[in-house]
Each structure stands twice: as structure tokens, then as C-alpha cells.
Design a protein around this motif. Structure first.
Motif, PDB file in Angstrom:
ATOM      1  N   ASP A  10      48.139  96.693  26.968  1.00 46.20           N
ATOM      2  CA  ASP A  10      49.640  96.522  28.744  1.00 46.20           C
ATOM      3  C   ASP A  10      48.856  97.373  28.948  1.00 46.20           C
ATOM      4  O   ASP A  10      49.244  97.068  30.694  1.00 46.20           O
ATOM      5  CB  ASP A  10      50.575  96.461  27.471  1.00 46.20           C
ATOM      6  CG  ASP A  10      50.511  94.703  26.696  1.00 46.20           C
ATOM      7  OD1 ASP A  10      50.061  93.732  27.276  1.00 46.20           O
ATOM      8  OD2 ASP A  10      52.079  94.769  26.238  1.00 46.20           O
TER       9      ASP A  10
ATOM     10  N   ARG B 158      35.859  89.587  39.254  1.00 45.92           N
ATOM     11  CA  ARG B 158      34.827  90.729  39.332  1.00 45.92           C
ATOM     12  C   ARG B 158      33.748  90.692  38.366  1.00 45.92           C
ATOM     13  O   ARG B 158      32.737  91.209  38.879  1.00 45.92           O
ATOM     14  CB  ARG B 158      36.129  91.319  38.587  1.00 45.92           C
ATOM     15  CG  ARG B 158      37.056  92.508  39.009  1.00 45.92           C
ATOM     16  CD  ARG B 158      38.025  93.396  38.614  1.00 45.92           C
ATOM     17  NE  ARG B 158      39.146  93.543  38.880  1.00 45.92           N
ATOM     18  CZ  ARG B 158      40.546  93.010  38.568  1.00 45.92           C
ATOM     19  NH1 ARG B 158      40.518  93.107  36.856  1.00 45.92           N
ATOM     20  NH2 ARG B 158      41.317  94.104  39.078  1.00 45.92           N
TER      21      ARG B 158
ATOM     22  N   GLU C 182      44.318  98.314  35.545  1.00 38.86           N
ATOM     23  CA  GLU C 182      42.758  97.579  35.892  1.00 38.86           C
ATOM     24  C   GLU C 182      43.038  97.073  37.060  1.00 38.86           C
ATOM     25  O   GLU C 182      42.042  97.484  37.854  1.00 38.86           O
ATOM     26  CB  GLU C 182      43.046  96.369  35.310  1.00 38.86           C
ATOM     27  CG  GLU C 182      42.178  96.586  33.480  1.00 38.86           C
ATOM     28  CD  GLU C 182      41.672  95.416  32.734  1.00 38.86           C
ATOM     29  OE1 GLU C 182      43.247  95.061  32.967  1.00 38.86           O
ATOM     30  OE2 GLU C 182      40.870  95.217  31.973  1.00 38.86           O
TER      31      GLU C 182
ATOM     32  N   ARG D 214      46.227  88.577  32.777  1.00 39.71           N
ATOM     33  CA  ARG D 214      47.806  88.268  32.853  1.00 39.71           C
ATOM     34  C   ARG D 214      48.766  86.988  31.989  1.00 39.71           C
ATOM     35  O   ARG D 214      47.968  86.014  32.751  1.00 39.71           O
ATOM     36  CB  ARG D 214      48.572  88.691  33.278  1.00 39.71           C
ATOM     37  CG  ARG D 214      48.546  90.322  34.272  1.00 39.71           C
ATOM     38  CD  ARG D 214      48.792  90.707  35.254  1.00 39.71           C
ATOM     39  NE  ARG D 214      48.621  91.989  36.049  1.00 39.71           N
ATOM     40  CZ  ARG D 214      49.374  93.429  35.173  1.00 39.71           C
ATOM     41  NH1 ARG D 214      50.698  92.410  34.754  1.00 39.71           N
ATOM     42  NH2 ARG D 214      48.832  93.755  35.133  1.00 39.71           N
TER      43      ARG D 214
ATOM     44  N   MET E 202      45.944  97.383  31.532  1.00 41.70           N
ATOM     45  CA  MET E 202      45.954  96.375  32.452  1.00 41.70           C
ATOM     46  C   MET E 202      46.760  97.030  33.445  1.00 41.70           C
ATOM     47  O   MET E 202      46.362  96.094  34.758  1.00 41.70           O
ATOM     48  CB  MET E 202      46.634  95.111  31.807  1.00 41.70           C
ATOM     49  CG  MET E 202      46.672  93.138  32.500  1.00 41.70           C
ATOM     50  SD  MET E 202      47.076  92.457  31.400  1.00 41.70           S
ATOM     51  CE  MET E 202      45.960  91.775  31.017  1.00 41.70           C
ATOM     52  N   GLU E 203      48.083  97.083  33.284  1.00 45.55           N
ATOM     53  CA  GLU E 203      48.230  97.992  34.357  1.00 45.55           C
ATOM     54  C   GLU E 203      47.814  99.128  35.414  1.00 45.55           C
ATOM     55  O   GLU E 203      47.294  98.685  36.617  1.00 45.55           O
ATOM     56  CB  GLU E 203      49.832  99.431  34.446  1.00 45.55           C
ATOM     57  CG  GLU E 203      51.105  98.172  33.083  1.00 45.55           C
ATOM     58  CD  GLU E 203      51.627  97.206  34.308  1.00 45.55           C
ATOM     59  OE1 GLU E 203      51.225  97.424  35.913  1.00 45.55           O
ATOM     60  OE2 GLU E 203      51.896  96.495  33.728  1.00 45.55           O
TER      61      GLU E 203
ATOM     62  N   ARG F  75      41.134  90.500  29.015  1.00 42.33           N
ATOM     63  CA  ARG F  75      42.359  89.854  28.615  1.00 42.33           C
ATOM     64  C   ARG F  75      42.741  90.091  30.416  1.00 42.33           C
ATOM     65  O   ARG F  75      42.670  90.275  30.748  1.00 42.33           O
ATOM     66  CB  ARG F  75      42.754  90.886  27.773  1.00 42.33           C
ATOM     67  CG  ARG F  75      44.179  90.445  27.476  1.00 42.33           C
ATOM     68  CD  ARG F  75      44.549  91.620  26.776  1.00 42.33           C
ATOM     69  NE  ARG F  75      45.892  91.651  25.996  1.00 42.33           N
ATOM     70  CZ  ARG F  75      46.933  92.333  26.662  1.00 42.33           C
ATOM     71  NH1 ARG F  75      46.770  92.989  26.807  1.00 42.33           N
ATOM     72  NH2 ARG F  75      48.297  91.720  25.923  1.00 42.33           N
TER      73      ARG F  75
ATOM     74  N   ARG G 269      39.805  87.918  37.573  1.00 36.75           N
ATOM     75  CA  ARG G 269      38.714  88.519  36.341  1.00 36.75           C
ATOM     76  C   ARG G 269      38.014  88.216  37.183  1.00 36.75           C
ATOM     77  O   ARG G 269      36.790  88.553  36.285  1.00 36.75           O
ATOM     78  CB  ARG G 269      39.481  88.765  35.169  1.00 36.75           C
ATOM     79  CG  ARG G 269      40.721  89.535  35.150  1.00 36.75           C
ATOM     80  CD  ARG G 269      41.587  89.569  34.459  1.00 36.75           C
ATOM     81  NE  ARG G 269      42.581  89.740  34.238  1.00 36.75           N
ATOM     82  CZ  ARG G 269      42.685  92.739  34.172  1.00 36.75           C
ATOM     83  NH1 ARG G 269      41.533  92.450  33.399  1.00 36.75           N
ATOM     84  NH2 ARG G 269      44.125  93.243  34.331  1.00 36.75           N
TER      85      ARG G 269
END
Lengths: 407, 83
Positions: B45, A168, B51, A155, B48-49, A153, A165
Motif C-alpha cells: 500500500d 505505463r 507509484e 488500487r 502504491m502511494e 497491483r 497501469r
């Protein structure tokens, strides 16, 4: 103990809405009179939450084609296209969609939800990678879960985060498939598609765009965001639905990819479900013809969308970032959204409540969708009801202050 | 590549604290849904912060398996290649 005990907290919240007689999740219209009007009991309701973007649900030609088809071909197909055969209408609709998009292949699904689930689960194999925008619709996430690819997923609307991503993943084997939407259904914002297309080219990935809310809305001929952004050549697959601008039900995917048709015997949501009834197919064909022949509908839709968005912004409501037919007012919390929604309905205006986890960033939204069929005075009436309820709930400034701010 | 498991745990706790509606004692045993009240999207979410701070992507099927903060720290450690 019951099997459903795990939903106890949800049950309590739902029952709370029921007892306050303000439950947006089980509204029933006793009659529907037009694309913008319905009745609940004896009360007249102005519809502003039905995704009926071009207002074609009561178009006389659309209805006539559906009636002819049901009389000629019967009420249903009673089976899947793979197991029980296709009808002439299915093939004609697929040819019409391919022609509209200028692509060689089209596949029709029984719902828009199934189009996403069916395409994504089939396209991405075990060693492939799906990269999904954080705000993509549930059907895209469910399609990813039905398949066996690794799912990442990124942003929302952030091409740089997508590129990070992809970096990566490095030279991990397998194809990379990026999925974004034309217009996002919760806040009405559109994707920065030119930038996404550039990232896609740089990394040699495939790009899928779901134009569910942008078909018939964006682009010079109504093909959607890919057309508006001038990047149709970079979009490998366009997915869409008949249930919004085309006023029916069903979904589709178009593509130029060689060998596309093999997906018909790969995609489980395509194979293992009944095909669309002849009347629905005939209505969609006629609605698509009108979408192409009547660009005035698109102009009327966007004029209405701007009138409504600008009106709410002027009143002081906190809105999504751009004026599109989906217009959401951001509420301070779910309770305010329910209360606002319920007072609007009492006053004869139907909108939608959208809550987390269906919304981004935990937002509680009072969501509207504008139609080409709305008259300017219907839009203005809706705005005056929003002003009245917003002021009485203390969510926007009193009238005099708002006027001064606007002046 | 000098990240230790202690660093990862610290990053998880530090990222989480400001977003909590009420102070909750955090440990490896903390259940993310029941104790912290995060729904499925809030959970994604939150991951995600983290990652980008660790320069890794956590695939969704791995997120789906995570129940406690300890599970999350273990998953991040594996993906980061920390022994």
C-alpha cells in the motif's frame, strides 16, 4: 535458537489469545447439526461465519448423491487425473459447469485455492503481465508468484488506476491479464465490473473474474457478478469454488478460449495433486443442479443479507459499503475484534475475526456470512447479541439513543 | 524527467511519515519491516502511494526484494530511469 524463532512475535500474540481463551483461529465444533447450528461441548452455537450461502450442506439429495457415489466408486481416486485417470463424475461435473455458464470449456481443481493458483500460474507466461486488484485473495497473489509473469497491483475497485497501469506498460510485449473478484471476501463489496470490462476492451487485455463468493449469490441465474453486470462476453475466464454456495470443496475455471484444454498438462496445481473424491464430485453436481433449479434460495439469501446488514447499520456499526451475504463490522482494533468475537461465542453466536494483512487497509473486522438457511428469527437473534455486546463494549450508542436515531 | 535521487528519497520519506504510528528517524538504513512495523500488505500500500507520484509501477517481485528504505529508493530510481 530454533528454526521457528522468526515467528516469535506471532507466537507471542497467538499464545496471548490462547491464554485468554479467546482464540478465533482454532475453534472446533464438536457437532454440526445443520447449515446454521452446531455444538461446542453442550452449548448450542448459531453459525454465522461459514460461507454456507445457499445452506446446501445438509440437503437430502446432495447427501444421497454423495453416498451413492462413495458406494459405487469408492472413497477416493488415489491419484491425479493426468497420471492416474479421471472418473466419469469429473467429466460430468465439468460438462455441467460449462453448460451452466454457457461456455465451451471447464476444468475442475481439487480446491478453490488451487483453481486460482493453477489458472494464474499457467495463463501468464514469463513475458506476460498480471494486473491484480489490491484486495484480491491470497490464492490469486500466490498464483501470480508461482508463475513467471510480471505482476502489478492496482488500487482496489479503481478502473482508472488499472488504466493508468496499463498505459505505463505501453507497448511492452506480452499479454495483459486483469484479475478481479465478484464479491470480496473481507468487506463484501463487489467490483465495478462494467467499468473494468471497458478498460479491458480498450487495452486489449484478458479479464479473469473470481466468483468464489458470488456464485449462487449474484446474477439472474446465479452465475455471479459477470452475469449481474451484463458483461459475461468480456470475461475470458471465470474461476470459482464449490466450498461456499455449493457446500463442498473444490474449484473450477470456465472459458470459451480455443485450446483451453492444453492447460490440463500445463497447470502444475492441476496435475500434481489428487483429484476430487467421487462423493465430493457427486455432491457438487447435485448442489449445482439445485442452485439452478431453486432460485428461491438466492432470494432467501439476499433477503437475509439485507435484513442483517440493515439491522447492523441501524444499530450504528461501521460496515462494508454494500449489503451482500458477507457482512463485516469494522472494529477499532484487533483487541476489540477478539473481545467482541469471544463474547458473541460465549453467548452462542459464531462469527469470524479477520485481521491484517488478510484485510484491506489494516482493518480489524468482525466478519459474518449469511445463509439462505438462516431463519429471520435467527438473524434477529444475532442482531440482538450484536446490540448487547456492542453497547456493553461502548462501540455503539446506548439503546435509547439508537432507537431515536433510527426513528 | 527532472526527478533526482534526492527528490525520490524525499518523496519516500514524506509519504511515509504521516502513516507512522510513532516518530521514527528515517534513513536509507531503516528496515521497513523491523523498524517501521509494516506488514506485507501495508508495504504494498505504501509503495502504491509513491507509484503515482512518480508515474511508475513497481512490479511485485521487485517489492519483495526491498528490505530497507535505501533499497526502495534504489528500486524507484532504476524504474524511473534516474541516473
Amino acid at each position: 535458537m530454533s528454526l521457528l524463532d522468526k515467528f516469535a512475535s506471532l507466537r507471542a500474540a497467538y499464545d496471548g489469545l490462547e491464554s485468554s481463551r479467546a482464540n478465533p483461529f482454532n475453534v472446533a465444533f464438536d457437532r454440526v447439526l445443520s447449515p446454521t447450528e452446531a455444538k461446542i461441548g453442550d452449548r448450542d452455537i448459531l453459525l454465522l461465519g461459514t460461507n454456507n450461502y445457499l445452506g446446501l450442506t445438509y440437503d437430502p439429495a446432495v447427501i444421497a448423491r454423495a453416498v451413492e457415489a462413495i458406494e459405487t466408486f469408492g472413497s477416493g481416486t488415489t491419484g491425479s487425473r493426468i497420471a492416474n485417470g479421471s472418473y466419469d463424475g469429473h467429466m460430468r461435473l465439468e460438462r455441467a459447469l460449462a453448460d451452466f455458464y454457457g461456455r465451451r470449456h471447464a476444468m475442475v481443481f481439487s480446491t478453490g485455492y488451487q483453481a486460482n493458483v493453477g489458472m494464474l500460474s499457467a495463463l501468464a507466461g514469463k513475458n506476460d503481465h498480471l494486473l491484480l486488484d489490491a484486495d484480491c485473495h491470497a490464492s490469486i497473489y500466490d498464483g501470480a508468484r508461482l508463475g513467471h509473469a510480471q505482476v502489478t497491483r492496482f488500487r482496489h475497485n479503481d478502473p482508472d488506476d488499472l488504466a493508468i497501469r496499463l498505459r505505463r506498460l505501453g507497448d511492452t510485449q506480452g499479454d495483459k491479464i486483469i484479475v478481479v473478484e465478484g464479491i470480496y471476501s473481507m468487506l463484501g463489496d463487489s467490483a465495478p465490473l462494467r467499468e473494468f470490462a471497458a478498460v479491458k476492451r480498450e487495452w486489449g487485455a484478458y479479464l479473469v473474474v473470481d466468483e468464489a463468493h458470488s456464485l449462487g449469490v449474484l446474477g439472474e441465474t446465479g452465475r455471479g457478478l459477470a452475469e449481474a453486470a451484463g458483461v459475461e462476453d468480456d470475461v475470458d475466464f471465470i474461476v470459482g469454488t464449490f466450498s461456499k454456495s455449493l457446500g463442498g470443496v473444490g474449484g473450477f475455471c470456465v472459458s470459451d478460449l480455443d485450446g483451453f484444454d492444453i492447460l490440463r498438462v500445463v497447470s502444475r496445481p492441476y496435475m500434481f495433486t489428487a483429484s476430487l473424491p467421487p462423493s465430493v464430485v457427486a455432491a457438487a453436481l447435485e448442489a449445482l443442479r439445485q442452485l439452478r433449479a431453486r432460485p428461491v434460495l438466492r432470494k432467501r439469501l439476499m433477503d437475509n443479507a439485507r435484513r442483517y446488514y440493515d439491522g447492523l447499520a441501524e444499530l450504528g456499526f461501521d460496515l462494508g459499503p454494500e449489503p451482500n451475504p458477507v457482512v463485516s463490522a469494522i472494529m477499532p482494533d484487533p483487541e476489540s475484534a477478539f473481545a467482541f468475537w469471544s463474547r458473541l461465542l460465549d453467548a452462542g453466536l459464531y462469527t469470524n475475526v479477520s485481521l491484517p494483512p488478510a484485510t484491506p487497509k489494516g482493518l480489524a473486522l468482525l466478519r459474518s456470512s449469511v445463509s439462505a438457511a438462516h431463519t429471520p428469527s435467527q438473524i434477529d437473534h444475532a442482531l440482538s447479541l450484536f446490540a448487547e455486546v456492542g453497547r456493553s463494549m461502548g462501540l455503539i450508542a446506548p439503546a435509547r439513543l439508537a432507537l431515536r436515531a433510527a426513528g | 524527467m527532472n526527478t533526482s535521487i534526492g527528490d525520490i528519497r524525499q518523496i519516500v520519506f514524506d509519504t511515509l511519515r504521516p502513516s507512522l504510528q510513532r516518530p521514527v528517524p528515517l534513513s536509507d538504513a531503516t528496515n521497513i519491516v523491523n523498524d517501521l512495523g509494516l506488514d506485507s500488505v501495508a508495504m504494498m500500500d505504501f509503495v502504491m502511494e509513491i507509484e503515482n507520484r512518480l508515474d511508475i509501477s513497481v512490479p511485485l517481485d521487485r517489492i519483495a526484494e526491498i528490505e530497507s528504505l535505501g533499497d526502495l529508493v534504489r528500486t524507484l530510481r532504476e524504474l524511473k530511469g534516474v541516473p
